[in-house]
Design a protein around this motif. Sequence first.
Motif, short mmCIF file in Angstrom:
data_model
loop_
_atom_site.label_atom_id
_atom_site.label_comp_id
_atom_site.label_asym_id
_atom_site.label_seq_id
_atom_site.Cartn_x
_atom_site.Cartn_y
_atom_site.Cartn_z
N VAL A 73 -50.60 109.02 77.11
CA VAL A 73 -51.50 108.64 76.01
C VAL A 73 -51.01 109.15 74.66
O VAL A 73 -51.72 109.08 73.67
N MET B 282 -51.41 106.76 72.04
CA MET B 282 -52.78 106.28 71.85
C MET B 282 -53.63 107.25 71.04
O MET B 282 -54.57 106.85 70.36
N GLN C 292 -60.03 103.39 71.73
CA GLN C 292 -59.04 104.21 72.44
C GLN C 292 -59.52 104.57 73.84
O GLN C 292 -58.74 104.58 74.80
N THR D 122 -58.99 101.61 76.06
CA THR D 122 -57.57 101.44 76.34
C THR D 122 -57.09 102.42 77.41
O THR D 122 -56.33 102.06 78.32
N ILE D 123 -57.53 103.66 77.29
CA ILE D 123 -57.13 104.69 78.26
C ILE D 123 -57.68 104.38 79.65
O ILE D 123 -56.96 104.48 80.66
#
Length: 505
Positions: free
Chosen positions: A44, A47, A481, A484-485
Amino acid sequence: MKKLWFKRLLYAFVVVLLIVIGVFIWADNELNSVLGKSTTVVDVSSMIKASKTIQIKNVNILSEDCSSFIKNQDVTLKDGVIIQIGKIQLQNSNTEIINGTNKFLIPGLVDSHVHLKESKNDLLLYLVNGVTYVREMAGSPLILEWRKAIQKKGIGPRMFITSPPIFSESGLAGYYYSWTMHSINYSNKDDAEKAIKEISEQGYDAIKMYGFVNREMFKTTIQTAKKYHIPVIGHIPLVNLETFYNSGQVEVAHIEELTIKTIDDFGKSIAKNPEEYLQFLKVHCVDIAKKMKENNISVTSTVWLCESFADQRFDLKSKLAAIELKYVNPKIIEGTPLYKLGWLPGKSGYEYDGEDNSEARKLSLTFWKTYAEGIHIMTKALVDNKVPIMAGTDANVATVVPGFSLHAELESLSKSGMTNSQALYAATVAPGTWMKKKTGKIKIGYHSDLVLLAKNPLEDIKNTKAIEYVFFDKYRMDKIQIKTILKAIQNANNQNRSIKIDEYL
């Protein structure tokens, strides 16, 4: 003739030895596979970026006692620390501004009972759920290394780490539990001294007591741990409650540990005498709570897990469909043929495996429903008598999904007699105070571990899930975020599945 006989015997011995070695290697591989290490770790770093200074403007902040929100405050975070609270002028042009109007800022949540195993993506599952601190309750050298990496600008929750669980077995039994349970075994004072000295030197924060430790080794553990200034926490070993209260153990890992002792004292089948047992418990739980308070013993909750036992036994598919199963490390839920360590049907140790007739099933269902009700009664007694309770989930035990489970636990605590304020306190202030760490409060000088919510959790505890931002150390993540993770974790899990889970989603 003798030489031929000897050769045959030697050949047979070699074959048996090779089979034993092969079985051992296979079994060892299976025990390691269910720890989840083989799943790809999500990167990550692209990110999530560090922010030097962040100011959250016009936000409602949770008071230090968790009783109310203080309206329209500005909170400034710099280098991972809360440096200002109040109505504040803009720091400088490089300050990131986040609009907190009509939103609610709470301290980062603490899950006080987790099991990370070797499933590193779980660290991200905690963060995206606003859990910025975890207490790992069966530590290992690997988890100690993870903590060091996070402290050196890594991304993950802060960690309190106990030792591997203590057993008091000797001989082959000791080796067996050390192998299968990754436990620490000793059965005399000299070995206890060596083990606890090593635990302290390795950097563990506490000693994890297990339930099968005999009275002598329990006493020896407490005495030796005091010498090394390391607390003993965990299960209640093989002693009665009267012995336990004055033992020096400072925390019990589950509320159910106390309830189980009352079942033993009841001395009858609670499945056949449910109402009588619950009445017995109501009479005795207040005295238990008072003595816990008098002896400064804290308790970690894990109420939701106990509530789940009946469903896991008799309606497992529905239970799996109700949790965020797609984010759980696939090797943890798939288990191993060695014994039922998994979560899925045919893999779960909680599934009903008794006599296949209606009467036996009815008795088992009655037992587990009465068991859960007993947990609620004990929880309410502890709350009423002001015993410090810390919210914990036993994450990675079957159906307990890392990160997500703490929100479910807060709901269970609310149903068990806690106010929403008390439930929040149990997941923020209480563990921060117990650990003597600067976490759990929105206070100048404390870690900038915070969660920005769209809705008020004092009105409805379910609102802890309405996450807009999570702040931890020098980092922050927003809803995009987080999404997305979670998608990246789901993809990593799907690439490592041996058993499809679509029917449970």
